[in-house]
Motif scaffolding. Structure first.
Motif, PDB file in Angstrom:
ATOM      1  N   ASP A 356       0.834  -1.208   0.000  1.00 35.69           N
ATOM      2  CA  ASP A 356       0.000   0.000   0.000  1.00 35.69           C
ATOM      3  C   ASP A 356       0.871   1.261   0.000  1.00 35.69           C
ATOM      4  N   SER A 369      -3.240  -5.450  -6.556  1.00 38.46           N
ATOM      5  CA  SER A 369      -3.740  -5.100  -5.225  1.00 38.46           C
ATOM      6  C   SER A 369      -2.737  -5.552  -4.185  1.00 38.46           C
ATOM      7  N   SER A 370      -2.796  -4.932  -3.029  1.00 43.15           N
ATOM      8  CA  SER A 370      -1.857  -5.299  -1.969  1.00 43.15           C
ATOM      9  C   SER A 370      -2.063  -6.739  -1.520  1.00 43.15           C
TER      10      SER A 370
END
Length: 416
Positions: A356, A369-370
């Motif tokens: 993030d 996405s993380s």
């Protein structure tokens, strides 16, 4: 007026000395003698005749000529004719001598080995001037020693400068700025309290640990953690690395160790951080080579400094290494390095937070996405995660894309 730097003055003075030496050497003796006063030439045979008759007052022996004065002469208006000699004695006439006054005469210097002895036996005042070769040799030797010792001094002060180790008063980093390492933060919270109030803990018989060893793979945040420790405790931070102690000159390394700890005592309370500790604290080897000898001296200096601390001087040494096994056992024993911690690879939660943080400000599509990146980055260090994400963004730009996707991430993984 702008101050002229010393490094510009030294070459200028050297050039002036060289020019002056060349002019002096190239200047003929006849001209140089004229600088010190007018002189008249006289045959060497007449000079010897005057010497034997005791009429020479003083003689200056130069490289190629002899300058001399005739004594017991009254000042007159006429000059001495060098060729006017008495047939009986072979010396200048008395009438001519009486008109010589304080004139300086010159004759050739044949370089006779016993000339000075003969002059002294006749009671003549003798003065010897060095030859041009001797003067040149002296000037050359002086310049050589000036340059040689100047270079030694410059190198010495460069390596042993008081500014070698900077004191950071505010690191600007705290534990809240570090992702993960929750166990380490908990363990170090007590050390922070001791640094903040050492006197309170001293009353209870608790001293500050002399040293803390942080071991872990490169890029996992050992340096950042040490800075955060200083930031939390609000004490001075003195960073150093193994290469700061390396030098082409023997004994410079141990001197730098003493300089570092001397500064630390003046700036206490403080944290001394030594990165790449295995570069200077390796096991001592008495093979006799210059490198091993210097390493042994550095380790010995570290041992002396760590043992030389008082009971609670407010100084703590934090050392970071990639390999604890390579370090000298005497150096990392309890009493010197009281605490040893391993800085681990980030776990899954830490990797998600790191993703993030590193994705912030970058353009990426929904495939990134993380959550899914944290699985791809299992076993990666913090630095590796940042590098892969940055490389993926660069690959997208090379393809003239406005954002990167999971394919660029996988391509970047193959490159590391």
């Amino acid at each position: 007026m702008k101050k002229i730097r010393t490094k510009k003055i030294i070459p200028l003075l050297t050039a002036i000395l060289c020019v002056a030496a060349c002019v002096f050497l190239l200047l003929p003796d006849s001209v140089s003698s004229g600088i010190f006063g007018k002189s008249e030439s006289m045959p060497y045979s007449d000079f010897i005749g005057l010497l034997e008759s005791g009429k020479i007052d003083r003689v200056t022996i130069k490289d190629k000529i002899l300058l001399f004065n005739i004594k017991n002469c009254n000042t007159g208006n006429s000059s001495l004719e060098a060729q006017s000699s008495s047939p009986e004695t072979g010396t200048p006439d008395a009438a001519n001598l009486s008109s010589a006054g304080n004139k300086v005469f010159k004759t050739e210097n044949p370089g006779s080995s016993d000339l000075k002895e003969r002059l002294l036996l006749q009671g003549v005042k003798v003065k010897e001037e060095k030859s041009s070769e001797e003067i040149f040799s002296l000037i050359f030797d002086a310049l050589f020693y000036i340059v040689f010792f100047g270079i030694i001094a410059a190198v010495f002060f460069k390596f042993i400068s008081p500014n070698t180790f900077k004191v950071v008063r505010k690191t600007g980093v705290k534990f809240s700025d570090i992702v993960g390492m929750d166990d380490l933060k908990s363990d170090f919270s007590q050390i922070v309290q001791i640094l903040k109030a050492p006197a309170e803990y001293a009353k209870r018989g608790i001293r500050l640990p002399k040293g803390i060893l942080l071991e872990g793979a490169p890029g996992n945040g050992k340096t950042l953690f040490a800075r955060a420790l200083a930031g939390e405790a609000k004490v001075n931070f003195i960073p150093a690395k193994a290469t700061d102690f390396e030098s082409m000159f023997m004994a410079i390394g141990p001197m730098k160790v003493k300089l570092l700890f001397s500064k630390a005592r003046r700036k206490a309370p403080c944290i001394v951080f030594i990165d790449e500790f295995d570069g200077i604290g390796t096991k001592r080897n008495y093979s006799g080579s210059a490198i091993e000898t210097e390493n042994t001296r550095i380790v010995t200096a570290l041992l002396n400094e760590l043992d030389g601390f008082e009971a609670n001087p407010g100084i703590i040494v934090v050392a970071a290494t990639n390999s604890r096994a390579a370090l000298d056992e005497a150096l990392i024993r309890p009493g010197r390095f009281d605490a040893k911690y391993t800085v681990p690879y980030p776990d899954k939660d830490a990797r998600k937070k790191l993703c993030d943080m590193y994705l912030a400000g970058k353009s990426f599509d929904e495939s990134v996405s993380s959550e899914n990146l944290s699985s791809l980055f299992n076993g990666f260090s913090c630095a590796q995660i940042e590098s892969v994400i940055n490389r993926a963004a660069i690959l997208a730009v090379q393809k003239q894309k406005t954002s990167f996707n999971i394919e660029e991430i996988k391509a970047a993984l193959k490159e590391i």
